[in-house]
Write a protein that holds these residues in place. Structure first.
Motif, mmCIF file in Angstrom:
data_model
loop_
_atom_site.group_PDB
_atom_site.id
_atom_site.type_symbol
_atom_site.label_atom_id
_atom_site.label_comp_id
_atom_site.label_asym_id
_atom_site.label_seq_id
_atom_site.Cartn_x
_atom_site.Cartn_y
_atom_site.Cartn_z
ATOM 1 N N TYR A 36 -16.742 -35.782 88.498
ATOM 2 C CA TYR A 36 -17.948 -36.293 89.138
ATOM 3 C C TYR A 36 -17.891 -37.802 89.341
ATOM 4 N N ARG A 37 -16.845 -38.454 88.894
ATOM 5 C CA ARG A 37 -16.750 -39.906 89.040
ATOM 6 C C ARG A 37 -16.561 -40.286 90.502
ATOM 7 N N GLY A 38 -17.028 -41.464 90.835
ATOM 8 C CA GLY A 38 -16.891 -41.923 92.204
ATOM 9 C C GLY A 38 -15.454 -42.155 92.611
ATOM 10 N N VAL A 39 -14.588 -42.516 91.651
ATOM 11 C CA VAL A 39 -13.195 -42.778 91.992
ATOM 12 C C VAL A 39 -12.458 -41.501 92.371
ATOM 13 N N ASP A 40 -12.987 -40.350 91.969
ATOM 14 C CA ASP A 40 -12.381 -39.061 92.300
ATOM 15 C C ASP A 40 -12.995 -38.428 93.541
ATOM 16 N N SER A 41 -13.722 -39.185 94.340
ATOM 17 C CA SER A 41 -14.370 -38.618 95.523
ATOM 18 C C SER A 41 -13.373 -38.225 96.601
ATOM 19 N N GLY A 42 -12.175 -38.778 96.542
ATOM 20 C CA GLY A 42 -11.138 -38.431 97.504
ATOM 21 C C GLY A 42 -9.947 -37.830 96.810
ATOM 22 N N PHE A 43 -8.912 -38.655 96.599
ATOM 23 C CA PHE A 43 -7.718 -38.186 95.895
ATOM 24 C C PHE A 43 -8.000 -38.038 94.405
ATOM 25 N N PRO A 44 -7.363 -37.085 93.743
ATOM 26 C CA PRO A 44 -7.526 -36.982 92.286
ATOM 27 C C PRO A 44 -6.790 -38.115 91.584
ATOM 28 N N THR A 45 -7.403 -38.685 90.582
ATOM 29 C CA THR A 45 -6.789 -39.780 89.841
ATOM 30 C C THR A 45 -5.921 -39.219 88.719
ATOM 31 N N ARG A 46 -4.911 -39.981 88.352
ATOM 32 C CA ARG A 46 -4.012 -39.554 87.288
ATOM 33 C C ARG A 46 -4.727 -39.508 85.945
ATOM 34 N N ALA A 47 -5.681 -40.419 85.744
ATOM 35 C CA ALA A 47 -6.423 -40.424 84.485
ATOM 36 C C ALA A 47 -7.240 -39.148 84.320
ATOM 37 N N SER A 48 -7.862 -38.683 85.404
ATOM 38 C CA SER A 48 -8.647 -37.445 85.319
ATOM 39 C C SER A 48 -7.750 -36.230 85.135
ATOM 40 N N LEU A 49 -6.587 -36.220 85.761
ATOM 41 C CA LEU A 49 -5.658 -35.101 85.580
ATOM 42 C C LEU A 49 -5.134 -35.037 84.152
ATOM 43 N N ASN A 50 -4.940 -36.187 83.534
ATOM 44 C CA ASN A 50 -4.415 -36.212 82.169
ATOM 45 C C ASN A 50 -5.468 -35.865 81.124
ATOM 46 N N GLU A 51 -6.745 -35.796 81.501
ATOM 47 C CA GLU A 51 -7.807 -35.477 80.552
ATOM 48 C C GLU A 51 -7.982 -33.980 80.341
ATOM 49 N N ALA A 52 -7.137 -33.185 80.954
ATOM 50 C CA ALA A 52 -7.317 -31.728 80.887
ATOM 51 C C ALA A 52 -7.254 -31.215 79.456
ATOM 52 N N LEU A 53 -6.438 -31.839 78.615
ATOM 53 C CA LEU A 53 -6.266 -31.361 77.243
ATOM 54 C C LEU A 53 -7.109 -32.123 76.240
ATOM 55 N N ASP A 54 -7.798 -33.179 76.669
ATOM 56 C CA ASP A 54 -8.574 -34.012 75.753
ATOM 57 C C ASP A 54 -10.054 -33.667 75.749
ATOM 58 N N LEU A 55 -10.637 -33.411 76.908
ATOM 59 C CA LEU A 55 -12.064 -33.138 76.987
ATOM 60 C C LEU A 55 -12.363 -31.723 76.508
ATOM 61 N N PRO A 56 -13.538 -31.497 75.920
ATOM 62 C CA PRO A 56 -13.902 -30.119 75.514
ATOM 63 C C PRO A 56 -14.088 -29.235 76.725
ATOM 64 N N ASP A 57 -13.566 -28.016 76.641
ATOM 65 C CA ASP A 57 -13.630 -27.103 77.787
ATOM 66 C C ASP A 57 -14.805 -26.148 77.708
ATOM 67 N N TYR A 58 -15.640 -26.250 76.659
ATOM 68 C CA TYR A 58 -16.830 -25.408 76.482
ATOM 69 C C TYR A 58 -16.489 -23.924 76.451
ATOM 70 N N GLY A 59 -15.244 -23.605 76.210
ATOM 71 C CA GLY A 59 -14.837 -22.208 76.099
ATOM 72 C C GLY A 59 -14.438 -21.553 77.400
ATOM 73 N N TYR A 60 -14.986 -22.019 78.538
ATOM 74 C CA TYR A 60 -14.729 -21.357 79.814
ATOM 75 C C TYR A 60 -14.319 -22.331 80.911
ATOM 76 N N GLY A 61 -14.166 -23.599 80.589
ATOM 77 C CA GLY A 61 -13.832 -24.570 81.623
ATOM 78 C C GLY A 61 -12.451 -24.361 82.218
ATOM 79 N N LEU A 62 -11.447 -24.170 81.376
ATOM 80 C CA LEU A 62 -10.079 -24.007 81.861
ATOM 81 C C LEU A 62 -9.832 -22.632 82.473
ATOM 82 N N SER A 63 -10.717 -21.665 82.208
ATOM 83 C CA SER A 63 -10.567 -20.314 82.774
ATOM 84 C C SER A 63 -11.562 -20.047 83.896
ATOM 85 N N PHE A 64 -12.324 -21.069 84.323
ATOM 86 C CA PHE A 64 -13.261 -20.971 85.450
ATOM 87 C C PHE A 64 -14.336 -19.909 85.231
#
Length: 732
Positions: free
Chosen positions: A167-195
């Motif tokens: 939802y960050r403004g910097v990700d409004s176009g291309f995906p940022t490397r920082a956001s891609l690398n957060e996949a394993l750090d942020l909590p997934d609430y149980g269903y985030g990574l499985s959609f």
């Protein structure tokens, strides 16, 4: 001191002229209003709720609606219950009074009271309801989330996870490397990574879902069907691949005021980073060991990537999934030229239109190119520019042009059988050939990375074709099931697992004519399939009952051949006749949300990635545009941003033996474009006449694709009509 705002409302009573006989007889709208109020109370009582509970539910919805109304001053002024400023500039401001009910002339949809559970309480005089909220109703953010994504906590938690990451403004176009690398750090609430799907179900599909492939009975019989014959390199280039031009392709790249000239030969590659200046990369945070990151203080080019020359128009392109290592494979199809096809007689010339019949058995080659990623501690890898891309394999056929192709996107965990095999498994690739057949190839490579293999495919692991028609498009439903659209409007579903019956287990008419494209809502709703047809219809239907469980979107005058599903956003992406990118949420498929606007017709759409919500479109004017529609999907009043990746121009050369000259423009800023569908201020309107520009076919962006592997999720490839391919890491 700024001037006070003045109201535009008329003061005093309005003169009204009427010849209504009911009003003269004393039958006014007030009596009708009282009857409607009584009907609402009776409807609320039938639901088992009291009048007080009914009013409380309405007040909750009213509070949610006021959140949206405060964001739009124009809508606030139009509300009947809000007092405006006094006509006198220096006079005191009036205090807003209680909200009054709207007059009886309000449209019927506003008379429906919405409950917090997501249902609609209808008066007795209303005889029809869609069963969900109308897109033109005012609703709060909470109600909007429930009606767009569902009331199940799995759906809501998955979209909350996507919102926190993208939802960050910097990700409004291309995906940022920082956001891609957060996949394993942020909590997934149980269903985030499985959609929203149960993680255990996803794990079973990655493991047990592929048991049939490794089984000696079913999988062994499947692999034995495929027969390949090794051929020489000279025969592959002479018969199956486009004939090279005598001169090299001229490419102009670099900053606008300082572009450099390059020459790229047939099947050669060029690092276009040499055309740009160096830019120092920001210093990364220190790792746990105390030393700086590998890229700290290292200088890189402003733009880095590869340009490849295929010699002819790029018909199709797709990255191979299930490649967790540093080696990545890109499948490319460049058919032979029109002059070369004239050498092969067409026996089906008198059998109808070319799109509805089989073509001549033209030779074609499926090329597999190999790329490398840098060794880095970061989760998301960059392209290794020290490794020159090379051709790894060519699968040659004589079934006509390869018109559509798709790798099996379902994830597969590595097994011991993969290491014990003498060949390296790349994946299952399905395609639609010019003769109308759908075929599946089991692509495997030798263990020697320096060996280039050339094979003639004599028979695939699976092939099928409906009677009296041809296949037009396809999509994978599971590791063993494929859905295919046909030229007669039917959709067929086959299982490639060897069995005694060669017939499809599903074959139903979904459209009245040619099916342009189809895709499944995998993995969130694997039983739902969306299709587009030549008749302009876009439909979402269920495999369980396609006649009852079917919904249509707005019909277009021209059918769209582009369709993709984003499991992260739970929505489909397509295009329309007015050069808009449209989004169709699964639970609101009957409505269309514009998420981007282009200056020319859409010519390609990249399959949506499962690692980021950015969508990539290609246009006929040579522009590749990316956008992230998450903010607009969550709140329709948010500004929508889009950014141009590059713009390509092609021009003919004076020498007829030259492939032409290409020029790339880079460095575009992100921009917010009005998405209103009005003719006023349209760039295409000239003196009141709609103007449509026709661009050179070799300037078109004909193929786009994101890399489906997590380590290289920021990689994108674009194929052009002139035969060039641009591969670049877009993770900023």
């Amino acid at each position: 001191m700024p001037r006070a705002r003045r109201s535009t409302r008329l003061t005093g009573g309005r003169t009204k002229y009427t010849n209504d006989p009911f009003e003269i007889a004393g039958v006014s709208d007030d009596s009708d209003t009282n009857q409607r109020k009584a009907a609402r109370k009776q409807a609320a009582a039938s639901d088992g709720s009291s009048d007080e509970e009914f009013e409380v539910a309405n007040d909750d919805n009213q509070d949610d609606e006021e959140e949206d109304e405060e964001a739009d001053d124009d809508e606030v002024e139009e509300e009947e219950g809000v007092a405006s400023e006094d006509d006198n500039e220096e006079g005191p401001r009036k205090v807003a009074g209680p909200r009054r009910s709207k007059p009886a002339t309000t449209p019927a949809f506003s008379m429906r009271y919405h409950k917090t559970q997501g249902t609609v309480s209808l008066p007795k005089e209303d005889t029809h309801s869609r069963g969900t909220y109308s897109s033109i109703d005012h609703m709060g953010k909470k109600v909007h989330l429930r009606t767009t994504f569902g009331t199940d906590e799995r759906d809501l938690l998955s979209i909350v996870y996507a919102r926190e990451r993208w939802y960050r403004g910097v990700d409004s176009g291309f995906p940022t490397r920082a956001s891609l690398n957060e996949a394993l750090d942020l909590p997934d609430y149980g269903y985030g990574l499985s959609f929203g799907v149960e993680p255990e179900e996803m794990r079973r599909e990655r493991t047990r879902g592929w048991d049939w492939y490794y089984d000696e009975g079913q999988g062994g019989r499947l692999r034995k069907r495929q027969r390949l014959r090794s051929i020489e390199e000279e025969a592959a280039y002479r018969v199956y691949m486009p004939a090279p031009k005598q001169k090299k392709h001229t490419v102009l790249m670099g900053p606008v005021d300082d572009q450099k000239t390059f020459s790229v030969g047939y099947h050669e590659s060029m690092n276009f980073g040499d055309a740009f200046d160096e830019a120092k990369v920001r210093e990364k945070a220190k790792p746990s060991g105390g030393s700086k990151g590998k890229d700290a203080g290292r200088k890189r080019k402003t733009r880095e990537g590869w340009i490849l020359n295929m010699g002819q128009k790029v018909q199709g392109m797709a990255w191979a999934p299930n490649q967790p290592g540093l080696t990545q494979y890109l499948a490319v199809v460049a058919p032979i030229s029109k002059e070369e096809k004239e050498r092969h007689p067409d026996p089906f010339t008198d059998h109808g239109a070319p799109a509805f019949r089989s073509s001549a058995p033209y030779p074609c080659a499926l090329q597999l190119w190999m790329f490398k990623a840098e060794k880095d501690e970061s989760l998301t890898k960059r392209i290794d520019l020290k490794f020159q891309p090379r051709l790894r394999m060519a699968l040659c056929t004589k079934w006509g042009d390869l018109r559509r192709m798709a790798w099996c996107p379902m994830r597969r965990d590595p097994r011991e059988e993969d290491d014990e095999d003498t060949l390296k498994t790349v994946g299952l690739l399905a395609g639609i050939w010019g003769d109308g057949y759908m075929r599946v190839l089991d692509v495997k490579l030798s263990r020697d990375p320096n060996k280039v293999e050339y094979y003639e495919v004599q028979s695939p692991v699976f092939e099928a074709k409906p009677p009296s028609t041809v296949c037009t498009c396809l999509t994978w439903l599971s590791p063993s099931d494929i859905a295919v659209g046909c030229a007669n409007g039917f959709v067929a579903i086959w299982s490639i697992i060897p069995s005694q019956s060669p017939y499809p287990y599903f074959y139903q008419p979904i459209h009245s004519t040619y099916v342009l494209n189809l895709t499944s809502a995998y993995p969130t709703h694997a039983h739902l399939i969306a299709t587009t047809s030549m008749d302009g219809e876009t439909r979402l239907w269920s495999i369980l009952d396609p006649y009852k469980d079917m919904v249509e979107s707005n019909r277009m005058r021209v059918g769209s051949a582009h369709l993709s599903y984003s499991p992260m956003l739970q929505a489909f992406f397509s295009s329309d006749e007015n050069d808009f990118a449209r989004l169709l949420a699964v639970r609101r498929f009957f409505t269309t949300t514009a998420v981007a606007r282009f200056q020319s017709t859409v010519s390609s759409l990249a399959p949506c990635s499962t690692w980021h919500p950015s969508t990539l479109y290609g246009c006929t004017n040579g522009a590749a545009v990316v956008t992230n529609p998450l903010r607009r999907l969550l709140h329709v009043k948010e500004k929508q941003w889009q950014q141009t990746w590059f713009t390509h121009e092609w021009a003919r050369d004076e020498d007829p033996d030259s492939p032409g000259i290409s020029r790339f423009h880079d460095g575009y800023r992100a921009e917010s474009i009005s998405l209103l569908r009005n003719m006023l201020g349209d760039r295409k309107m000239v003196n009141g006449v709609m103007m449509i520009t026709i661009y050179e076919e070799k300037s078109h962006v004909t193929a786009l694709c994101w890399n489906p592997n997590q380590t290289c999720a920021g990689w994108a490839a674009a194929g052009l009509g002139c035969g060039l391919i641009r591969v670049e890491d877009l993770a900023t």
